[in-house]
Design an enzyme around this catalytic site. Structure first.
Site, PDB file in Angstrom:
ATOM      1  CG  ASP A 174      -9.930  -1.234  -4.212  1.00 59.80           C
ATOM      2  OD1 ASP A 174      -8.696  -0.471  -4.569  1.00 59.80           O
ATOM      3  OD2 ASP A 174     -10.845  -1.229  -4.657  1.00 59.80           O
TER       4      ASP A 174
ATOM      5  CG  ASP B 294     -11.245   8.248   8.331  1.00 60.26           C
ATOM      6  OD1 ASP B 294     -11.946   7.272   8.085  1.00 60.26           O
ATOM      7  OD2 ASP B 294     -10.095   7.927   8.678  1.00 60.26           O
TER       8      ASP B 294
ATOM      9  CG  ASN C  87      -3.926   5.223   2.787  1.00 63.09           C
ATOM     10  OD1 ASN C  87      -3.485   5.615   3.748  1.00 63.09           O
ATOM     11  ND2 ASN C  87      -4.987   5.516   2.059  1.00 63.09           N
TER      12      ASN C  87
ATOM     13  CB  THR D 238      -1.036  -0.033   1.229  1.00 63.44           C
ATOM     14  OG1 THR D 238      -1.676   1.229   1.206  1.00 63.44           O
ATOM     15  CG2 THR D 238      -0.102   0.150   2.482  1.00 63.44           C
TER      16      THR D 238
HETATM   17  P1  ITT Z   1      -3.443   1.839  -1.611  1.00 60.78           P
HETATM   18  O1  ITT Z   1      -4.135   1.658  -3.235  1.00 60.78           O
HETATM   19  O2  ITT Z   1      -1.932   2.411  -1.940  1.00 60.78           O
HETATM   20  O3  ITT Z   1      -3.514   1.005  -0.658  1.00 60.78           O
HETATM   21  P2  ITT Z   1      -5.442   4.086  -1.647  1.00 60.78           P
HETATM   22  O4  ITT Z   1      -5.771   5.176  -0.780  1.00 60.78           O
HETATM   23  O5  ITT Z   1      -5.149   4.222  -3.054  1.00 60.78           O
HETATM   24  O6  ITT Z   1      -4.020   3.381  -1.069  1.00 60.78           O
HETATM   25  P3  ITT Z   1      -7.683   2.544  -2.211  1.00 60.78           P
HETATM   26  O7  ITT Z   1      -7.484   2.263  -3.671  1.00 60.78           O
HETATM   27  O8  ITT Z   1      -8.006   1.304  -1.676  1.00 60.78           O
HETATM   28  O9  ITT Z   1      -6.533   3.162  -1.495  1.00 60.78           O
HETATM   29  O10 ITT Z   1      -8.751   3.880  -2.065  1.00 60.78           O
HETATM   30  C1  ITT Z   1      -9.670   3.668  -1.431  1.00 60.78           C
HETATM   31  C2  ITT Z   1      -9.944   5.337  -0.942  1.00 60.78           C
HETATM   32  O11 ITT Z   1     -11.199   5.255  -0.268  1.00 60.78           O
HETATM   33  C3  ITT Z   1      -8.975   6.055   0.008  1.00 60.78           C
HETATM   34  O12 ITT Z   1      -8.330   6.685  -0.874  1.00 60.78           O
HETATM   35  C4  ITT Z   1     -10.036   6.913   0.596  1.00 60.78           C
HETATM   36  O13 ITT Z   1     -10.278   8.232   0.040  1.00 60.78           O
HETATM   37  C5  ITT Z   1     -11.355   5.960   0.813  1.00 60.78           C
HETATM   38  N1  ITT Z   1     -11.109   5.232   2.092  1.00 60.78           N
HETATM   39  C6  ITT Z   1     -10.953   3.914   2.006  1.00 60.78           C
HETATM   40  N2  ITT Z   1     -11.173   3.459   3.330  1.00 60.78           N
HETATM   41  C7  ITT Z   1     -11.158   4.599   4.166  1.00 60.78           C
HETATM   42  C8  ITT Z   1     -11.058   4.650   5.517  1.00 60.78           C
HETATM   43  O14 ITT Z   1     -10.914   3.974   6.599  1.00 60.78           O
HETATM   44  N3  ITT Z   1     -11.274   6.338   5.999  1.00 60.78           N
HETATM   45  C9  ITT Z   1     -11.461   6.932   4.958  1.00 60.78           C
HETATM   46  N4  ITT Z   1     -11.424   6.921   3.770  1.00 60.78           N
HETATM   47  C10 ITT Z   1     -11.280   5.662   3.194  1.00 60.78           C
END
Ligand code: ITT
Length: 193
Positions: free
Chosen positions: A73, A152, A17, A15
């Site tokens: 995801d 969040d 993130n 990830t």
């Molecule tokens: P990686 O793909 O590198 O893991 P990313 O942020 O791009 O990181 P995702 O593709 O899974 O992750 O995108 C999910 C999005 O949904 C994320 O960027 C947030 O905007 C939102 N999201 C997911 N889980 C969340 C959470 O626990 N709290 C707040 N927003 C969330």
């Protein structure tokens, strides 16, 4: 049982993130599972479900890392928007952001939404195993709290009054979609011996 068993080698979590990484460490740490970041989530396909996106990416990441990896995801599915942004949540967050999502809900009577976390575990020569976690709640009228990441500040989990952005890491880890999928993974992983 949390803490009853552990694996010596950390699990790789592919990830970019930091928020996801911290949450994974907090939840999996309770099970004695250490988490190491792997910077190579690989190809994110466009699909209707977060499960398909995570499973596909986990194959590529495991082959690239030559070690077992986790890929997650996640997405926010808003009832009044027909489940949008769902698997497009990262893009929607980057473009219209939290404020844009709140504006899309102006005049809507339902503010119900669900966060979904699809967590895929894959070994370099194997097939992915996917675990799904959910957290139901509502979209707040305006952002509150500076904790967490992404949406969040506008997500109020069911049964609570505060947004995810107003919770500590541990408090979010007690109720979040990510904690749900991570706990399912941890039980399965430790039960394999
Ligand atoms: P990686 O793909 O590198 O893991 P990313 O942020 O791009 O990181 P995702 O593709 O899974 O992750 O995108 C999910 C999005 O949904 C994320 O960027 C947030 O905007 C939102 N999201 C997911 N889980 C969340 C959470 O626990 N709290 C707040 N927003 C969330």
């Amino acid at each position: 049982m949390p803490g009853s068993s552990s694996r010596a080698r950390p699990v790789l979590f592919a990830t970019s993130n930091r928020g996801k990484l911290e949450e994974a460490r907090e939840v999996l740490g309770r099970f004695g599972i250490q988490v190491e970041q792997f910077d190579g989530k690989g190809i994110e396909i466009q699909a209707d479900t977060t499960g398909e996106v995570a499973a596909f990416a986990s194959r590529g990441a495991a082959r690239a890392a030559r070690r077992p990896v986790l890929v997650e995801d996640a997405g926010l599915f808003v009832d009044a928007l027909g489940g949008f942004p769902g698997p497009y949540s990262a893009y929607v967050f980057k473009t219209i952001g939290v404020g844009g999502l709140v504006r899309l809900l102006e005049g809507e009577s339902s503010r119900a939404a669900v966060f979904v976390s699809s967590l895929a575990y894959c070994e370099p020569s194997g097939d992915p195993t996917t675990f799904e976690g959910t957290a139901r709640g509502t979209i707040a009228e305006r952002p509150r709290g500076g904790g967490g990441f992404g949406f969040d500040p506008v997500f109020v989990p069911r049964g609570g009054a505060r947004t995810f952005g107003e919770l500590t890491l541990e408090q979010k880890g007690a109720v979040s979609h990510r904690a749900d999928s991570m706990k399912k993974f941890a039980r399965w992983y430790l039960s394999r011996g």
